[in-house]
Design a protein around this motif. Structure first.
Motif, PDB file in Angstrom:
ATOM      1  N   THR A 175       5.853 -10.186   5.932  1.00  0.00           N
ATOM      2  CA  THR A 175       5.216 -10.538   4.665  1.00  0.00           C
ATOM      3  C   THR A 175       3.724 -10.763   4.871  1.00  0.00           C
ATOM      4  O   THR A 175       3.295 -11.299   5.894  1.00  0.00           O
ATOM      5  CB  THR A 175       5.829 -11.813   4.047  1.00  0.00           C
ATOM      6  N   SER A 176       2.961 -10.319   3.887  1.00  0.00           N
ATOM      7  CA  SER A 176       1.521 -10.582   3.827  1.00  0.00           C
ATOM      8  C   SER A 176       1.070 -10.189   2.434  1.00  0.00           C
ATOM      9  O   SER A 176       1.878  -9.732   1.614  1.00  0.00           O
ATOM     10  CB  SER A 176       0.742  -9.782   4.884  1.00  0.00           C
ATOM     11  N   SER A 177      -0.204 -10.316   2.143  1.00  0.00           N
ATOM     12  CA  SER A 177      -0.724  -9.824   0.870  1.00  0.00           C
ATOM     13  C   SER A 177      -0.745  -8.298   0.898  1.00  0.00           C
ATOM     14  O   SER A 177      -0.758  -7.682   1.972  1.00  0.00           O
ATOM     15  CB  SER A 177      -2.131 -10.355   0.624  1.00  0.00           C
ATOM     16  N   GLY A 178      -0.764  -7.715  -0.287  1.00  0.00           N
ATOM     17  CA  GLY A 178      -0.747  -6.261  -0.381  1.00  0.00           C
ATOM     18  C   GLY A 178      -1.934  -5.600   0.275  1.00  0.00           C
ATOM     19  O   GLY A 178      -1.815  -4.492   0.829  1.00  0.00           O
ATOM     20  N   LYS A 179      -3.092  -6.272   0.264  1.00  0.00           N
ATOM     21  CA  LYS A 179      -4.290  -5.654   0.838  1.00  0.00           C
ATOM     22  C   LYS A 179      -4.170  -5.461   2.351  1.00  0.00           C
ATOM     23  O   LYS A 179      -4.875  -4.629   2.930  1.00  0.00           O
ATOM     24  CB  LYS A 179      -5.531  -6.482   0.511  1.00  0.00           C
ATOM     25  N   ASN A 180      -3.272  -6.221   2.982  1.00  0.00           N
ATOM     26  CA  ASN A 180      -3.093  -6.102   4.434  1.00  0.00           C
ATOM     27  C   ASN A 180      -1.854  -5.292   4.811  1.00  0.00           C
ATOM     28  O   ASN A 180      -1.454  -5.278   5.974  1.00  0.00           O
ATOM     29  CB  ASN A 180      -3.009  -7.498   5.059  1.00  0.00           C
ATOM     30  N   ARG A 181      -1.260  -4.616   3.832  1.00  0.00           N
ATOM     31  CA  ARG A 181      -0.042  -3.848   4.102  1.00  0.00           C
ATOM     32  C   ARG A 181      -0.259  -2.820   5.211  1.00  0.00           C
ATOM     33  O   ARG A 181       0.531  -2.740   6.161  1.00  0.00           O
ATOM     34  CB  ARG A 181       0.434  -3.141   2.831  1.00  0.00           C
ATOM     35  N   ASP A 182      -1.302  -2.009   5.089  1.00  0.00           N
ATOM     36  CA  ASP A 182      -1.529  -0.948   6.072  1.00  0.00           C
ATOM     37  C   ASP A 182      -1.762  -1.532   7.462  1.00  0.00           C
ATOM     38  O   ASP A 182      -1.302  -0.962   8.467  1.00  0.00           O
ATOM     39  CB  ASP A 182      -2.708  -0.069   5.655  1.00  0.00           C
ATOM     40  N   PHE A 183      -2.488  -2.638   7.527  1.00  0.00           N
ATOM     41  CA  PHE A 183      -2.737  -3.286   8.817  1.00  0.00           C
ATOM     42  C   PHE A 183      -1.429  -3.746   9.435  1.00  0.00           C
ATOM     43  O   PHE A 183      -1.151  -3.483  10.617  1.00  0.00           O
ATOM     44  CB  PHE A 183      -3.686  -4.471   8.628  1.00  0.00           C
ATOM     45  N   VAL A 184      -0.588  -4.408   8.658  1.00  0.00           N
ATOM     46  CA  VAL A 184       0.685  -4.919   9.167  1.00  0.00           C
ATOM     47  C   VAL A 184       1.602  -3.774   9.599  1.00  0.00           C
ATOM     48  O   VAL A 184       2.257  -3.842  10.647  1.00  0.00           O
ATOM     49  CB  VAL A 184       1.365  -5.803   8.103  1.00  0.00           C
ATOM     50  N   LYS A 185       1.622  -2.709   8.815  1.00  0.00           N
ATOM     51  CA  LYS A 185       2.438  -1.551   9.194  1.00  0.00           C
ATOM     52  C   LYS A 185       1.922  -0.918  10.485  1.00  0.00           C
ATOM     53  O   LYS A 185       2.706  -0.438  11.312  1.00  0.00           O
ATOM     54  CB  LYS A 185       2.444  -0.515   8.060  1.00  0.00           C
ATOM     55  N   SER A 186       0.608  -0.941  10.666  1.00  0.00           N
ATOM     56  CA  SER A 186       0.031  -0.351  11.882  1.00  0.00           C
ATOM     57  C   SER A 186       0.419  -1.138  13.128  1.00  0.00           C
ATOM     58  O   SER A 186       0.371  -0.612  14.244  1.00  0.00           O
ATOM     59  CB  SER A 186      -1.497  -0.278  11.773  1.00  0.00           C
ATOM     60  N   LEU A 187       0.798  -2.394  12.958  1.00  0.00           N
ATOM     61  CA  LEU A 187       1.231  -3.226  14.077  1.00  0.00           C
ATOM     62  C   LEU A 187       2.646  -2.880  14.524  1.00  0.00           C
ATOM     63  O   LEU A 187       3.071  -3.291  15.602  1.00  0.00           O
ATOM     64  CB  LEU A 187       1.168  -4.707  13.695  1.00  0.00           C
ATOM     65  N   GLY A 188       3.362  -2.160  13.651  1.00  0.00           N
ATOM     66  CA  GLY A 188       4.727  -1.771  13.989  1.00  0.00           C
ATOM     67  C   GLY A 188       5.789  -2.279  13.033  1.00  0.00           C
ATOM     68  O   GLY A 188       6.975  -2.018  13.237  1.00  0.00           O
ATOM     69  N   ALA A 189       5.386  -3.016  11.983  1.00  0.00           N
ATOM     70  CA  ALA A 189       6.375  -3.537  11.036  1.00  0.00           C
ATOM     71  C   ALA A 189       7.140  -2.383  10.390  1.00  0.00           C
ATOM     72  O   ALA A 189       6.553  -1.394   9.966  1.00  0.00           O
ATOM     73  CB  ALA A 189       5.691  -4.380   9.967  1.00  0.00           C
ATOM     74  N   ASP A 190       8.461  -2.522  10.295  1.00  0.00           N
ATOM     75  CA  ASP A 190       9.306  -1.494   9.683  1.00  0.00           C
ATOM     76  C   ASP A 190       9.329  -1.602   8.168  1.00  0.00           C
ATOM     77  O   ASP A 190       9.508  -0.604   7.469  1.00  0.00           O
ATOM     78  CB  ASP A 190      10.730  -1.622  10.223  1.00  0.00           C
ATOM     79  N   GLN A 191       9.146  -2.818   7.671  1.00  0.00           N
ATOM     80  CA  GLN A 191       9.153  -3.043   6.222  1.00  0.00           C
ATOM     81  C   GLN A 191       8.111  -4.102   5.894  1.00  0.00           C
ATOM     82  O   GLN A 191       7.979  -5.099   6.613  1.00  0.00           O
ATOM     83  CB  GLN A 191      10.534  -3.498   5.755  1.00  0.00           C
ATOM     84  N   HIS A 192       7.366  -3.877   4.820  1.00  0.00           N
ATOM     85  CA  HIS A 192       6.358  -4.836   4.386  1.00  0.00           C
ATOM     86  C   HIS A 192       6.712  -5.369   3.008  1.00  0.00           C
ATOM     87  O   HIS A 192       7.139  -4.617   2.127  1.00  0.00           O
ATOM     88  CB  HIS A 192       4.966  -4.186   4.324  1.00  0.00           C
ATOM     89  N   ILE A 193       6.536  -6.671   2.826  1.00  0.00           N
ATOM     90  CA  ILE A 193       6.758  -7.307   1.532  1.00  0.00           C
ATOM     91  C   ILE A 193       5.482  -8.020   1.124  1.00  0.00           C
ATOM     92  O   ILE A 193       4.960  -8.863   1.870  1.00  0.00           O
ATOM     93  CB  ILE A 193       7.922  -8.307   1.594  1.00  0.00           C
ATOM     94  N   ASP A 194       4.967  -7.665  -0.048  1.00  0.00           N
ATOM     95  CA  ASP A 194       3.783  -8.307  -0.600  1.00  0.00           C
ATOM     96  C   ASP A 194       4.216  -9.611  -1.262  1.00  0.00           C
ATOM     97  O   ASP A 194       4.859  -9.603  -2.311  1.00  0.00           O
ATOM     98  CB  ASP A 194       3.119  -7.369  -1.621  1.00  0.00           C
ATOM     99  N   TYR A 195       3.875 -10.735  -0.636  1.00  0.00           N
ATOM    100  CA  TYR A 195       4.344 -12.022  -1.152  1.00  0.00           C
ATOM    101  C   TYR A 195       3.746 -12.352  -2.520  1.00  0.00           C
ATOM    102  O   TYR A 195       4.273 -13.220  -3.234  1.00  0.00           O
ATOM    103  CB  TYR A 195       4.031 -13.139  -0.152  1.00  0.00           C
ATOM    104  N   GLN A 196       2.658 -11.673  -2.886  1.00  0.00           N
ATOM    105  CA  GLN A 196       2.019 -11.946  -4.171  1.00  0.00           C
ATOM    106  C   GLN A 196       2.729 -11.283  -5.343  1.00  0.00           C
ATOM    107  O   GLN A 196       2.590 -11.706  -6.478  1.00  0.00           O
ATOM    108  CB  GLN A 196       0.554 -11.492  -4.126  1.00  0.00           C
ATOM    109  N   THR A 197       3.485 -10.234  -5.061  1.00  0.00           N
ATOM    110  CA  THR A 197       4.145  -9.486  -6.136  1.00  0.00           C
ATOM    111  C   THR A 197       5.662  -9.392  -5.971  1.00  0.00           C
ATOM    112  O   THR A 197       6.346  -8.942  -6.897  1.00  0.00           O
ATOM    113  CB  THR A 197       3.578  -8.054  -6.226  1.00  0.00           C
TER     114      THR A 197
END
Length: 311
Positions: A175-197
């Motif tokens: 989980t992180s904000s949507g603006k950091n989705r690409d960064f978090v995915k680049s770290l290796g996360a398989d799924q991202h959840i935007d906690y704001q939405t």
């Protein structure tokens, strides 16, 4: 030597640049010429609280803060085998003192800086890196294919936690904000959840592990989506007895994990850095004269990765 002195708790204006003697070495210590300093949320919390300052330093004033450093050994005392003058090193300082040009470090807390990372990157590791490393390595029995939910995945601690979990073979939901989705995915996360939405407790099914850096409702909701027999580790203080009771009722192991000042763990972390398995991400590098601005940036709690000072 130049150092930032804190005479009393308060805002960033309380960090005063002054002159103090170079530390005298004790048995088992080396003198490190500081090249870079990592700034953590803990630094800003302690700076603001006289109670915290007193807890760490006693009644002594002024004090020199700073826990994360990298640099070069320029002097050594007795019983410092394994480290030589000229070695590039980094450390998590148990007694602080890192906001300075030189610092005395017990070799039990010291690790050699991997040659494949810069001094700035090394200084970005100790506190945040070990805050993620210790609970994931020592507190969770993560096996290949286990599912772990990591909250605050774009932050200093979180961005290491994602990489460590992937190194252990886990499927990572972050989980992180949507603006950091690409960064978090680049770290290796398989799924991202935007906690704001999105509500993470509605977006995913039960997981084996949760690593919590947020607390509050986020931690409470995490109990609901953890499998019976699963483990939640939070790095924030747990104050609600009913939260612990809910976890126990569901057969979820809910634990608070406190950072341990441990050179052995830092050296293990250095080994994965050498192999390129984990990479520090630095958001901004500030000069030594701009430590106030660095603190202010960290206090926004919106930094992706780490803030570092060069000396």
């Amino acid at each position: 030597m130049k150092a930032y002195l804190l005479y009393e708790a308060g805002g960033t204006d309380k960090l005063t640049l002054g002159e103090v003697p170079v530390p005298a070495l004790k048995n088992g210590e080396v003198l490190v010429k500081v090249k870079a300093i990592g700034i953590n949320p803990a630094d800003t919390i302690y700076r603001n609280s006289d109670a915290f300052i007193t807890h760490i330093f006693g009644e002594k004033r002024p004090v020199i803060m700073g826990w994360d450093i990298s640099g070069e050994i320029v002097e050594k005392a007795e019983n410092t085998d394994g480290f030589e003058i000229g070695d590039a090193v980094f450390a998590l300082l148990q007694n602080a003192g890192g906001y300075a040009e030189f610092v005395a470090v017990n070799v039990e807390l010291l690790a050699h800086k991997p040659e494949n990372i810069k001094f700035e990157e090394a200084a970005a590791v100790p506190m945040a890196g070990l805050t993620a490393w210790q609970p994931l390595i020592h507190g969770m029995n993560i096996k290949k294919g286990d599912r772990i939910l990591i909250h605050g995945a774009s932050g200093g601690v979180g961005h290491y936690a994602v990489q460590i979990a992937k190194y252990l073979g886990a499927e990572v939901i972050a989980t992180s904000s949507g603006k950091n989705r690409d960064f978090v995915k680049s770290l290796g996360a398989d799924q991202h959840i935007d906690y704001q939405t999105e509500n993470f407790w509605e977006a995913i099914e039960e997981v084996d592990f949760v690593f919590d850096t947020i607390g509050g409702e986020t931690l409470e909701r995490s109990i609901d989506i953890t499998k019976p027999g699963g483990t939640i580790i939070s790095i924030l203080a747990l104050t609600k007895e009913e939260m612990m009771a809910r976890a126990e009722e569901k057969n979820v192991n809910l634990r608070l994990w406190g950072l341990q000042f441990n050179g052995k763990d830092l050296r293990a972390f250095a080994d994965v850095l050498v192999r390129g398995i984990i990479k520090p991400h630095i958001a901004t590098i500030y000069p030594f004269t701009s430590i106030a601005e660095a603190h202010q940036q960290v206090e926004t709690r919106r930094t992706a990765g780490k803030i570092v000072i060069t000396v």
